[in-house]
Design an enzyme around this catalytic site. Structure first.
Site, mmCIF file in Angstrom:
data_model
loop_
_atom_site.group_PDB
_atom_site.id
_atom_site.type_symbol
_atom_site.label_atom_id
_atom_site.label_comp_id
_atom_site.label_asym_id
_atom_site.label_seq_id
_atom_site.Cartn_x
_atom_site.Cartn_y
_atom_site.Cartn_z
ATOM 1 N N GLU A 59 55.687 -1.318 48.491
ATOM 2 C CA GLU A 59 54.556 -1.155 47.564
ATOM 3 C C GLU A 59 54.377 0.283 47.104
ATOM 4 O O GLU A 59 53.977 0.531 45.969
ATOM 5 C CB GLU A 59 53.259 -1.659 48.226
ATOM 6 C CG GLU A 59 53.137 -3.163 48.332
ATOM 7 C CD GLU A 59 53.907 -3.769 49.512
ATOM 8 O OE1 GLU A 59 54.523 -2.987 50.271
ATOM 9 O OE2 GLU A 59 53.888 -4.996 49.665
ATOM 10 N N HIS A 128 45.904 -10.146 56.069
ATOM 11 C CA HIS A 128 46.086 -10.846 54.792
ATOM 12 C C HIS A 128 44.788 -11.436 54.264
ATOM 13 O O HIS A 128 44.798 -12.446 53.559
ATOM 14 C CB HIS A 128 47.123 -11.972 54.942
ATOM 15 C CG HIS A 128 48.491 -11.481 55.294
ATOM 16 N ND1 HIS A 128 48.872 -11.202 56.585
ATOM 17 C CD2 HIS A 128 49.559 -11.186 54.515
ATOM 18 C CE1 HIS A 128 50.123 -10.778 56.591
ATOM 19 N NE2 HIS A 128 50.566 -10.754 55.340
#
Lengths: 324, 424
Positions: A59, A128
């Site tokens: 990322e 998450h």
């Protein structure tokens, strides 16, 4: 008018913008061949070929690539699969994307969109299920939007892609299957920075973001049964804020509840509460009530997760406290 | 004039406060410029504080072990012959101001947030705003919100109950004097507002009322309108100086709406007035030039310190000064009172009281002698033009007596009397 899912509305917006402007391209983990883990980019690879690209899991690199691509004349749409991984993107956001137009005296523009999804409610665990809205909304130079209806998802994504500044586009994993009416013929982008009155009311203003707008609407329904008329405002844009919509509503109801799925301490609700006190203090008949996640990791067990993430019952209780 | 002892540059960079470690001289000791007075400890070192001038050590503001801000005085040096008390008079916080509210501190309640300051009324911002507009004193309302917080509904319920409030007490309208504003009543409000609605308008050209030109009728008109808007059958009227003249004129226009009339050093009862003070106040653009004129208002000039003048000046912007100068030119041309209400006073049959300071340098107390025989007359020794500020407890007591007596007469008695007047 067609009734389509939230994910389909995003897909539609991407298709429309890619057709309209061939500098728009999409990249991220599993967005091309697989069509995105939430199916938002499904079919785009077939339609637009190399303008839709899969990338390795990095990322930090991806965000820096988006910055560079935006500076050099394209309009990248980057998907970060989980908002939980936004910290990896932060350096590129804080030290590059948000400041380059400033330190280089507007010689560069930064037209990129970072799409990501956060939030909990389905037992995806502490890595998450987070809402890190406040972390990105804190940064001057970034715009942050969080649509909750399919129509807004489409119109705001189109606006984000066309915007000359970096836009963080916050989705929610529980919204992708939400159905809503979309006027397919209306291809106009939304205006970033405008809130929406999701439900009109007289007695208390509930300001909510993303999926919490749906919980606020449920709470308003519950409160209506008690004779309390709650107004629900879907902020849509977390930064910039629609100050006029907020102050106008609080001036009428004199009570405010602010709701965000992120943590409470230094959270987005703290900003909302302070904003109301800065701009509507003398209209308040009670302290602003905050509804936010408990300050702890999001539990994996769904029974515990429900205790940590706010829901309609928490919002209704906060409204009752404000009106006490 | 007392000289403050300050730390000056001894605090060093980045320091906001120092700790006093030792005083080398005692209160009352004579010192010369440069003498060692005290030692203070900064983050880096202990530093000596020397006397800035010759004098006698007066008040000590920070004792040994106390932390003190670098810009605050450690104490004061007095000139020869200067009274030690004077140093305290000039210290911040000793100027005439509202006494602490008498209301007991609210009991600790988990529902209340903040409001820890004893005597502070816990009310929502909206409730405060509504009450302020309606002239309702929040100290006399019971709050129904969490922890006793006064909410809008409490204010609205109080207003809906009618201005008479509980116990049938009639509202009290207080009218401030020239160049003051409604906040001048703060000292009295706590005493008088109890259980009754207090209406405190700003006169035209004063306080929150928009600056505007005009004469006495223009000052009178909005107050008359406010009186007409009051829902209670009658109102107790209190006016000071110019406000006294307005109150007297109001009582003349609406005698049936006035329960009692109390005039504190009222204007309008003679030609004489200290025009120099009126001019001086209107002219002053700085606290230094305002101070001497403010001091003429009171019997003991030490009551008015620099801080008081600064605070007063802060509320006297150019627009306010201009409006008041224009008003003074109409009301008090050439240092003479142009408004004459002596016949209104002579005709006044209402319960009536005049309160005047014997040391009033602005309006001579002998003008009070124009009052009719039924009026109560209180001439206060050692008090100047501001009895409600200089002697608030006594004035409150006198007002309570007037209000209680007028209300004790009761509606029936008043009606019978009125009938007698009409038939007789």
């Amino acid at each position: 008018m067609a009734t389509i899912r939230y994910a389909e509305a995003l897909n539609l917006a991407l298709r429309e913008e890619m057709a309209r402007d061939d500098t728009v391209f999409v990249f991220g983990e599993d967005v091309a061949t697989y069509g995105g883990v939430f199916k938002v980019t499904q079919g785009l690879r077939d339609a637009y070929g190399d303008r839709v690209r899969d990338t390795p899991i990095s990322e930090q690199t991806l965000t820096a690539m988006a910055v560079t691509a935006a500076m050099t004349g394209t309009r990248p749409v980057l998907e970060i699969m989980y908002a939980d991984f936004l910290p990896l993107s932060l350096d590129a956001l804080v030290n590059q994307a948000s400041i380059y137009h400033y330190i280089w005296n507007e010689q560069v523009t930064m037209p990129f969109v970072l799409r990501t999804q956060g939030g909990g409610g389905v037992g995806t665990g502490a890595q998450h299920a987070k809402s890190l809205d406040a972390m990105v909304a804190h940064i001057p130079g970034l715009k942050v939007v969080a649509p909750v209806t399919p129509a807004d998802a489409r119109a705001l994504l189109k606006a984000a892609i066309r915007d000359p500044h970096p836009v963080i586009f916050l989705e929610h994993k529980l919204l992708y299957n939400l159905r809503g009416e979309v006027d397919e013929a209306d291809e106009a982008p939304a205006e970033i920075g405008r809130a929406r009155v999701a439900r009109a009311g007289r007695d208390v203003t509930i300001l909510a973001t993303s999926r919490m707008v749906l919980e606020a609407q449920k709470a308003a329904e519950e409160l209506a049964g008690e004779g309390v008329s709650a107004e629900v405002i879907d902020l849509r844009s977390l930064r910039p804020l629609d100050l006029d919509a907020i102050t106008a509503s609080v001036a009428r109801t004199n009570h405010a509840v602010v709701v965000n799925e992120g943590w409470r301490f230094c959270g987005y609700t703290a900003e909302l509460a302070a904003t109301i006190m800065d701009h509507a203090f003398d209209d308040l008949d009670a302290p602003v009530e905050r509804v936010a996640a408990r300050d702890m990791p999001i539990p994996y067990a769904e029974t515990l997760e429900r205790e940590v993430i706010p829901d309609s019952a928490d919002i209704a209780a906060a409204a009752r406290r404000a009106l006490a | 004039m007392a000289t403050p002892i300050t730390i000056g540059a001894a605090g060093g960079e980045y320091m906001e406060a120092v700790v006093v470690t030792k005083w080398h001289v005692r209160r009352g000791a004579r010192v010369c410029a440069g003498d060692l007075l005290a030692e203070v400890e900064t983050a880096k070192a202990v530093t000596e504080v020397e006397s800035p001038c010759d004098g006698v050590l007066g008040e000590i503001c920070a004792g040994e072990g106390d932390e003190i801000a670098v810009d605050a005085p450690l104490g004061f040096l007095l000139a020869d012959g200067e009274d030690d008390v004077a140093a305290e008079v000039d210290a911040p916080g000793s100027t005439p101001g509202p006494p602490p509210a008498a209301r007991p501190a609210p009991a600790a309640d988990p529902g209340a947030r903040g409001g820890g300051q004893p005597g502070r009324v816990v009310a929502s911002p909206l409730a405060r705003r509504r009450a302020g507009k309606a002239g309702l004193d929040l100290r006399h309302l019971a709050g129904s919100g969490p922890g006793g917080r006064i909410k809008r509904r409490d204010v609205e319920a109080a207003l809906a109950r009618g201005p008479t409030g509980e116990g049938g007490a009639l509202p009290l309208m207080v009218l401030h004097g020239f160049a003051a504003d409604a906040t001048i009543w703060s000292a009295l409000a706590a005493e008088l507002g109890r259980g009754r609605r207090l209406i405190r308008p700003d006169l035209l050209g004063h306080g929150a009322a928009a600056p505007a030109g005009g004469g006495f009728e223009d000052v009178l008109a909005p107050v008359l309108k406010a009186l007409d808007a009051v829902e209670a059958p009658r109102v107790h009227l209190v006016g000071h100086s110019l406000g006294g003249a307005v109150a007297l004129a109001l009582a003349g226009r609406r005698p049936a709406r006035v329960a009692s009339l109390t005039l504190i050093a009222p204007a309008g009862l003679g030609a004489e007035i200290d025009g120099a003070t009126i001019d001086g106040i209107c002219r002053a653009t700085r606290p230094e030039s305002l101070l001497p004129w403010l001091r003429r208002l009171v019997s003991d000039p030490q009551r008015i310190g620099d801080d008081y003048a600064r605070a007063a000046m802060a509320g006297r912007g150019e627009a306010v000064r201009g409006a008041q100068a224009a008003l003074a030119d109409r009301l008090f041309p050439d240092g003479t009172q142009a408004v004459d209400l002596r016949s209104a006073l002579a005709d006044c049959a209402l319960p009536l009281r005049l309160i005047w300071g014997r040391d009033d340098a602005i309006l001579p107390w002998r003008q009070a002698l124009a009052a009719p025989g039924h009026a109560a007359l209180n001439l206060l020794p050692g008090v100047g033009h501001m009895p409600h500020v200089e002697a608030p407890e006594l004035v409150a007591r006198l007002l309570r007596e007037t209000l209680a007596a007028a209300e004790a007469m009761g509606e029936a008695t008043l009606e019978a009397e009125a009938a007698q007047w009409l038939t007789g």
